[in-house]
Design an enzyme around this catalytic site. Structure first.
Site, mmCIF file in Angstrom:
data_model
loop_
_atom_site.group_PDB
_atom_site.id
_atom_site.type_symbol
_atom_site.label_atom_id
_atom_site.label_comp_id
_atom_site.label_asym_id
_atom_site.label_seq_id
_atom_site.Cartn_x
_atom_site.Cartn_y
_atom_site.Cartn_z
ATOM 1 N N ARG A 113 24.846 10.212 39.153
ATOM 2 C CA ARG A 113 25.757 9.210 38.554
ATOM 3 C C ARG A 113 25.440 8.904 37.092
ATOM 4 O O ARG A 113 25.824 7.867 36.564
ATOM 5 C CB ARG A 113 25.766 7.920 39.365
ATOM 6 N N LYS A 135 33.097 12.029 24.661
ATOM 7 C CA LYS A 135 34.084 12.712 25.511
ATOM 8 C C LYS A 135 33.437 13.975 26.062
ATOM 9 O O LYS A 135 32.965 14.819 25.290
ATOM 10 C CB LYS A 135 35.334 13.102 24.704
ATOM 11 N N GLU A 177 38.536 20.012 10.609
ATOM 12 C CA GLU A 177 38.245 18.701 11.210
ATOM 13 C C GLU A 177 37.627 17.764 10.164
ATOM 14 O O GLU A 177 37.765 16.544 10.258
ATOM 15 C CB GLU A 177 37.307 18.857 12.418
ATOM 16 N N LYS A 219 33.909 8.944 12.300
ATOM 17 C CA LYS A 219 34.175 9.046 13.742
ATOM 18 C C LYS A 219 33.449 7.929 14.492
ATOM 19 O O LYS A 219 34.011 7.315 15.413
ATOM 20 C CB LYS A 219 33.776 10.421 14.287
ATOM 21 N N GLU A 229 39.797 5.179 23.859
ATOM 22 C CA GLU A 229 41.079 5.641 23.302
ATOM 23 C C GLU A 229 42.294 4.887 23.859
ATOM 24 O O GLU A 229 43.209 5.481 24.419
ATOM 25 C CB GLU A 229 41.243 7.162 23.520
ATOM 26 N N ARG A 233 41.491 5.297 18.359
ATOM 27 C CA ARG A 233 40.807 6.594 18.519
ATOM 28 C C ARG A 233 41.812 7.752 18.514
ATOM 29 O O ARG A 233 41.467 8.873 18.150
ATOM 30 C CB ARG A 233 39.966 6.602 19.805
ATOM 31 N N ASN A 237 43.339 12.518 16.576
ATOM 32 C CA ASN A 237 44.169 13.641 17.021
ATOM 33 C C ASN A 237 45.214 14.042 15.979
ATOM 34 O O ASN A 237 46.174 14.737 16.317
ATOM 35 C CB ASN A 237 44.862 13.293 18.343
ATOM 36 N N HIS A 240 46.901 17.427 16.095
ATOM 37 C CA HIS A 240 46.596 18.054 17.385
ATOM 38 C C HIS A 240 47.839 18.278 18.245
ATOM 39 O O HIS A 240 47.861 19.196 19.060
ATOM 40 C CB HIS A 240 45.558 17.228 18.150
ATOM 41 N N HIS A 244 48.160 21.814 19.427
ATOM 42 C CA HIS A 244 48.104 22.240 20.830
ATOM 43 C C HIS A 244 49.335 23.074 21.180
ATOM 44 O O HIS A 244 49.239 24.030 21.962
ATOM 45 C CB HIS A 244 48.031 21.023 21.765
ATOM 46 N N HIS A 257 40.933 26.553 17.594
ATOM 47 C CA HIS A 257 41.426 25.182 17.639
ATOM 48 C C HIS A 257 41.553 24.595 16.219
ATOM 49 O O HIS A 257 42.577 24.023 15.858
ATOM 50 C CB HIS A 257 40.458 24.356 18.495
HETATM 51 P P1 NAD Z 1 32.049 27.025 21.083
HETATM 52 O O1 NAD Z 1 31.054 26.113 21.687
HETATM 53 O O2 NAD Z 1 32.719 27.989 21.987
HETATM 54 O O3 NAD Z 1 31.362 27.795 19.878
HETATM 55 C C1 NAD Z 1 32.042 28.828 19.233
HETATM 56 C C2 NAD Z 1 31.243 30.128 19.277
HETATM 57 O O4 NAD Z 1 30.149 30.029 18.365
HETATM 58 C C3 NAD Z 1 30.618 30.433 20.639
HETATM 59 O O5 NAD Z 1 30.703 31.818 20.871
HETATM 60 C C4 NAD Z 1 29.152 30.041 20.454
HETATM 61 O O6 NAD Z 1 28.297 30.788 21.289
HETATM 62 C C5 NAD Z 1 28.934 30.388 19.016
HETATM 63 N N1 NAD Z 1 27.900 29.628 18.325
HETATM 64 C C6 NAD Z 1 27.631 28.308 18.442
HETATM 65 N N2 NAD Z 1 26.722 27.948 17.537
HETATM 66 C C7 NAD Z 1 26.391 29.054 16.849
HETATM 67 C C8 NAD Z 1 25.505 29.308 15.766
HETATM 68 N N3 NAD Z 1 24.845 28.318 15.167
HETATM 69 N N4 NAD Z 1 25.389 30.581 15.312
HETATM 70 C C9 NAD Z 1 26.128 31.582 15.877
HETATM 71 N N5 NAD Z 1 27.014 31.397 16.875
HETATM 72 C C10 NAD Z 1 27.128 30.149 17.351
HETATM 73 O O7 NAD Z 1 33.241 26.211 20.395
HETATM 74 P P2 NAD Z 1 33.317 25.046 19.290
HETATM 75 O O8 NAD Z 1 34.274 25.509 18.275
HETATM 76 O O9 NAD Z 1 31.981 24.568 18.862
HETATM 77 O O10 NAD Z 1 33.974 23.864 20.110
HETATM 78 C C11 NAD Z 1 35.225 23.984 20.738
HETATM 79 C C12 NAD Z 1 35.164 23.207 22.032
HETATM 80 O O11 NAD Z 1 34.849 21.845 21.719
HETATM 81 C C13 NAD Z 1 36.480 23.179 22.792
HETATM 82 O O12 NAD Z 1 36.217 23.370 24.161
HETATM 83 C C14 NAD Z 1 37.019 21.780 22.552
HETATM 84 O O13 NAD Z 1 37.802 21.306 23.618
HETATM 85 C C15 NAD Z 1 35.747 21.002 22.424
HETATM 86 N N6 NAD Z 1 35.886 19.765 21.633
HETATM 87 C C16 NAD Z 1 35.471 18.618 22.208
HETATM 88 C C17 NAD Z 1 35.552 17.434 21.512
HETATM 89 C C18 NAD Z 1 35.030 16.175 22.121
HETATM 90 O O14 NAD Z 1 35.259 15.104 21.543
HETATM 91 N N7 NAD Z 1 34.323 16.260 23.214
HETATM 92 C C19 NAD Z 1 36.070 17.424 20.192
HETATM 93 C C20 NAD Z 1 36.468 18.631 19.628
HETATM 94 C C21 NAD Z 1 36.369 19.810 20.362
HETATM 95 N N1 GLY Z 2 37.956 14.691 19.315
HETATM 96 C C1 GLY Z 2 38.719 13.501 19.508
HETATM 97 C C2 GLY Z 2 37.931 12.380 20.044
HETATM 98 O O1 GLY Z 2 36.749 12.459 20.191
HETATM 99 O O2 GLY Z 2 38.523 11.383 20.370
#
Ligand code: NAD
Ligand code: GLY
Length: 356
Positions: A113, A135, A177, A219, A229, A233, A237, A240, A244, A257
């Site tokens: 939990r 998130k 971003e 942020k 949100e 918050r 987006n 977005h 999307h 993205h």
């Molecule tokens: P990712 O984690 O898939 O990383 C992109 C690629 O880079 C992967 O292949 C990873 O292995 C590689 N990588 C990571 N760090 C590296 C480094 N330092 N050197 C070499 N390669 C490296 O994707 P991302 O772009 O970091 O994030 C996208 C994800 O984040 C999506 O799933 C999205 O939904 C999520 N997201 C979440 C939030 C949130 O608020 N929780 C906000 C924005 C995005």
């Molecule tokens: N990435 C949008 C949020 O964290 O609300």
């Protein structure tokens, strides 16, 4: 710092933090630690962090990529936590990009939990966005990020030196971003980004530390004001809803993205200018910056206006059947609104991007 009362946490940003033993000692204390990472990041940074930590247990290395952001992958983390018999007062560390951070954060939210976890972001998107704000979640076959929880990390440790190994296109996607924060909340930061884009493209460490730090501060303030949100918050987006629609319309994985968000922000800004909410010259400033950053600034021509509208209608921000959009009101301010003429939106999509 993200000020959330008893759940407040610090954000450390700098080069070489993975080797900063004192910082890690302070963050971890005497707790047992499970590192969750992916098989690409592990190749670069797992040994470094393991050495700094000293005696972490066998890590959980997940397959890299969005396709693996599933409940089954989260299950692997839970299996590992159970095998290692981690207790509720132990600690999980998410070492990687947004995918690892979202999965590991979700696993931490559910295990017994809720146990503590540290976000150790290694992509630009993760350092300026996903690691901050709590998130967490995984994708469902019928929708992205549909299974999840709000679970704030105990701390964020962002080593900007890790970005040196990030593929260039991933890095550029993260820049979208960053400029987003200037558009929604900080005209001065936007102007700073205009003069420092070349330094950011060269990964000048001082410029990068400032850009990541200011992004996280904006942020953090937004999350502190509206953690779950219900209002403000949603400004995060910006771009977005259009983005999307582009990602889904092209099929996930065709555009990153951040690339879709870049195009979506210009489309939102163009629409805002049509509604008289934003000066046309400010739309041009945003567009020019994104072009210099090597990012797209409109949906691809192959996506027809009708298809984009149809996909936008399925957005999470639709309430009571009404599409809501985040629209910039100039640089440094934005609002969410459902009060616009849908036909005007349709006309903009049919007419396409304005001339430069
Ligand atoms: P990712 O984690 O898939 O990383 C992109 C690629 O880079 C992967 O292949 C990873 O292995 C590689 N990588 C990571 N760090 C590296 C480094 N330092 N050197 C070499 N390669 C490296 O994707 P991302 O772009 O970091 O994030 C996208 C994800 O984040 C999506 O799933 C999205 O939904 C999520 N997201 C979440 C939030 C949130 O608020 N929780 C906000 C924005 C995005
Ligand atoms: N990435 C949008 C949020 O964290 O609300």
């Amino acid at each position: 710092m993200v000020p959330l009362g008893a759940r407040s946490y610090s954000i450390a940003i700098g080069a070489g933090l993975l080797n900063d033993g004192a910082r890690w000692q302070e963050a971890v204390g005497s707790r047992r630690v499970l590192i969750v990472t992916d098989d690409i990041v592990a190749g670069y940074y797992l040994d470094r962090l393991t050495e700094t930590l000293g005696d972490a247990i066998e890590p959980c290395v997940l397959p890299a990529g969005e396709a693996h952001k599933t409940l089954a992958t989260a299950g692997r983390v839970w299996n590992r936590l159970m095998d290692a018999r981690l207790a509720r007062d132990d600690l999980l560390i998410a070492l990687g990009g947004g995918v690892v951070g979202d999965i590991a954060g979700f696993a931490a939210a559910c295990y017994q939990r809720g146990i503590d976890y540290l976000q150790v972001p290694t992509t630009l998107i993760a350092q300026v966005d996903s690691a901050v704000g709590g998130k967490t979640g995984v994708n469902h076959p019928l929708g992205k990020n549909m299974i999840g929880a709000f679970h704030q990390p105990a701390a964020v440790i962002a080593d900007i030196g890790t970005l040196a190994t990030l593929p260039a296109a991933e890095y550029r996607a993260g820049l979208a971003e960053i400029i987003k924060y200037g558009v929604i909340a900080d005209a001065e930061f936007f102007a700073w980004l205009e003069t420092h884009l070349d330094a950011l493209l060269e990964q000048d460490q001082a410029a990068l530390a400032h850009a990541v730090g200011r992004s996280c501060a904006i942020k953090a303030a937004i999350v502190a004001a509206d953690e779950h949100e219900h209002g403000r918050r949603a400004l995060l987006n910006l771009g977005h809803t259009f983005g999307h629609a582009i990602e889904t319309g092209l099929g996930h994985g065709h555009w990153r993205h951040g690339e879709a968000v870049a195009a979506g922000m210009v489309m939102a800004a163009d629409f805002a200018a049509r509604l008289g909410l934003m000066e046309r010259r400010d739309v041009t400033r945003l567009r020019d910056w994104l072009i210099r950053a090597g990012l797209p600034t409109w949906a691809p021509a192959e996506l027809q206006a009708e298809r984009i509208l149809e996909l936008m209608a399925g957005d999470k921000k639709v309430r009571g059947g009404r599409l809501r959009l985040v629209l910039p009101h100039g640089i440094g301010n934005a609002e969410t609104t459902a009060d616009f003429d849908r036909d005007a939106l349709g006309r903009m999509l049919i007419e396409g991007p304005p001339d430069a």
